[in-house]
Design an enzyme around this catalytic site. Structure first.
Site, short mmCIF file in Angstrom:
data_model
loop_
_atom_site.label_atom_id
_atom_site.label_comp_id
_atom_site.label_asym_id
_atom_site.label_seq_id
_atom_site.Cartn_x
_atom_site.Cartn_y
_atom_site.Cartn_z
N GLN A 194 -0.54 3.54 3.97
CA GLN A 194 0.58 2.88 4.64
C GLN A 194 1.65 2.46 3.63
O GLN A 194 2.84 2.71 3.82
CB GLN A 194 0.08 1.64 5.40
CG GLN A 194 1.19 0.89 6.09
CD GLN A 194 1.85 1.71 7.17
OE1 GLN A 194 1.17 2.23 8.04
NE2 GLN A 194 3.17 1.87 7.12
N CYS A 212 4.25 -1.85 9.64
CA CYS A 212 3.38 -0.65 9.67
C CYS A 212 3.12 -0.17 11.09
O CYS A 212 2.77 0.99 11.27
CB CYS A 212 2.08 -0.95 8.95
SG CYS A 212 1.06 -2.23 9.73
N ASP A 244 3.32 -7.97 9.42
CA ASP A 244 2.28 -7.24 10.16
C ASP A 244 1.70 -8.21 11.19
O ASP A 244 2.00 -9.42 11.16
CB ASP A 244 1.20 -6.76 9.17
CG ASP A 244 0.18 -5.82 9.80
OD1 ASP A 244 0.40 -5.34 10.93
OD2 ASP A 244 -0.86 -5.56 9.15
N ARG A 282 4.50 8.38 6.85
CA ARG A 282 3.04 8.53 6.70
C ARG A 282 2.69 10.00 6.56
O ARG A 282 1.85 10.38 5.74
CB ARG A 282 2.31 7.94 7.93
CG ARG A 282 2.41 6.44 8.10
CD ARG A 282 1.66 5.69 7.01
NE ARG A 282 0.25 6.07 6.96
CZ ARG A 282 -0.71 5.56 7.74
NH1 ARG A 282 -0.43 4.62 8.61
NH2 ARG A 282 -1.98 5.95 7.61
N HIS A 309 -4.76 -0.94 2.80
CA HIS A 309 -4.20 0.15 3.60
C HIS A 309 -3.24 0.94 2.70
O HIS A 309 -2.02 0.92 2.88
CB HIS A 309 -3.48 -0.41 4.83
CG HIS A 309 -3.22 0.58 5.91
ND1 HIS A 309 -3.58 1.92 5.81
CD2 HIS A 309 -2.61 0.46 7.13
CE1 HIS A 309 -3.21 2.55 6.92
NE2 HIS A 309 -2.63 1.68 7.74
N ARG A 342 -11.41 5.56 7.91
CA ARG A 342 -10.91 4.24 8.31
C ARG A 342 -12.11 3.43 8.78
O ARG A 342 -12.81 3.83 9.72
CB ARG A 342 -9.89 4.37 9.44
CG ARG A 342 -9.63 3.05 10.15
CD ARG A 342 -8.47 3.09 11.10
NE ARG A 342 -7.22 3.20 10.37
CZ ARG A 342 -6.02 2.93 10.90
NH1 ARG A 342 -5.93 2.53 12.16
NH2 ARG A 342 -4.92 3.05 10.19
#
Ligand code: CP
Ligand code: NVA
Length: 306
Positions: free
Chosen positions: A131, A260, A220, A288, A128, A101
């Site tokens: 996700q 998320c 988000d 996830r 991402h 990440r």
């Protein structure tokens, strides 16, 4: 054979993604009990904070019989400027996969170029992908199928939005994004989905237009990690982009809400939506774990154990 990386959703074909989701679904239902990562290790590099990604990867590796190492810039030489290419070559001599990440997508691509083990993108400023694999599994879980499901994105055209566009492109579901002027998704990712995808992917300004008739409504935060100094400017730009009960009434009656996480209640989503009956955010967070276990089984596992 060169390693197979997962830096973006289109790195896998539609057939591979469907097989991944099928395996994740078996893992979710606990009908899969093998240990395909027995004796294997995953290095996890985190240049940004994380709750879900860190815990779901670490626990997921353990459940598959392997071992995960958490590396933050404070603990490893990357934080003191050791080149990514050198880090990739050294880690490849110890571990069987690397999850990272970080900020720039180019850094993940460089890591993958020099690594001789699979590299998994655990979030960049651009994408991402893990996700949105979990998000798509959550849609399948809620409706039993992706077929005929329309998705609406409300808010920032950020890393999660770009990955939704990639998912719409690969899976062929319609996606409409409502973004304020100046906060649209990545133009190249959007252009490919519009050129090569089999379902419409559109960007509009009006959240009501995006959400009209949608089966999935998702959003988000307005300021992502690394954009903290823009918080106030963004709060002004995103006024009117809150997913609240009034906006949800424009969606299909059985629509679900996804986020998320982490979420800012009262900004991009109202508390009564994220904590309300249409919200599937806890299933989404759980998923996830399942999609990443399926992904690691496909990319890293010893074949005969998988
Ligand atoms: N959704 C997500 O990636 O959460 P974390 O930042 O907690 O990993
Ligand atoms: N867009 C958010 C997602 C966090 C999981 C960020 O990049 O901070």
């Amino acid at each position: 054979m060169p390693p197979r990386h997962f830096l973006a959703i289109p790195d896998l074909s539609r057939a591979e993604l469907t097989a991944l989701l099928d395996l994740a679904e078996r893992m979710r239902r606990r009908v899969y009990d093998r240990k395909p990562l027995a004796g294997r290790s995953l290095a996890m590099i985190f240049m940004k904070s994380s709750t879900r990604t860190r815990v779901s990867f670490e626990v997921g590796v353990w459940q598959l019989g392997g071992h995960a190492l958490f590396l933050s810039p404070r603990d490893c030489q990357l934080g003191r400027g050791e080149p990514i290419a050198d880090t990739a070559r050294v880690l490849s001599r110890y571990v069987d996969g690397i999850m990272i990440r970080t900020f720039a997508q180019a850094d993940v691509e460089e890591l993958a170029r020099y690594a001789s083990v699979p590299v998994i993108n655990g979030l960049t400023d651009l994408l991402h992908p893990c996700q949105v694999l979990a998000d798509v599994l959550t849609v399948r879980q809620a409706f039993g199928t992706l077929e005929g499901k329309a998705v609406a994105w409300v808010g920032d055209g950020n890393n999660v939005a770009n990955s939704w566009i990639n998912a719409a492109f690969r899976f062929g579901f319609p996606l409409t994004l409502a973004c304020p002027d100046g906060y649209e998704p990545d133009p190249a990712i959007l252009a490919r989905a519009q050129r090569e995808g089999s379902a419409p992917v559109r960007v509009v300004r009006d959240p009501g237009e995006a959400v009209a008739g949608a089966h999935v409504v998702t959003t988000d935060v307005w300021a992502s990690m690394g954009q903290e100094s823009e918080q106030e400017r963004r709060a002004r730009a995103f006024a009117g982009y809150c997913v609240d009960r009034r906006l949800m009434t424009r969606a299909a009656p059985d629509a679900i809400f996804l986020h998320c996480l982490p979420a800012h209640r009262g900004e991009e989503v109202s508390a009564d939506v994220i904590d309300g009956p249409q919200s599937r955010v806890w299933d989404e967070a759980e998923n996830r774990l399942h999609v990443q276990k399926a992904l690691m089984t496909m990319l890293i596992a010893v074949e005969e154990n998988a």
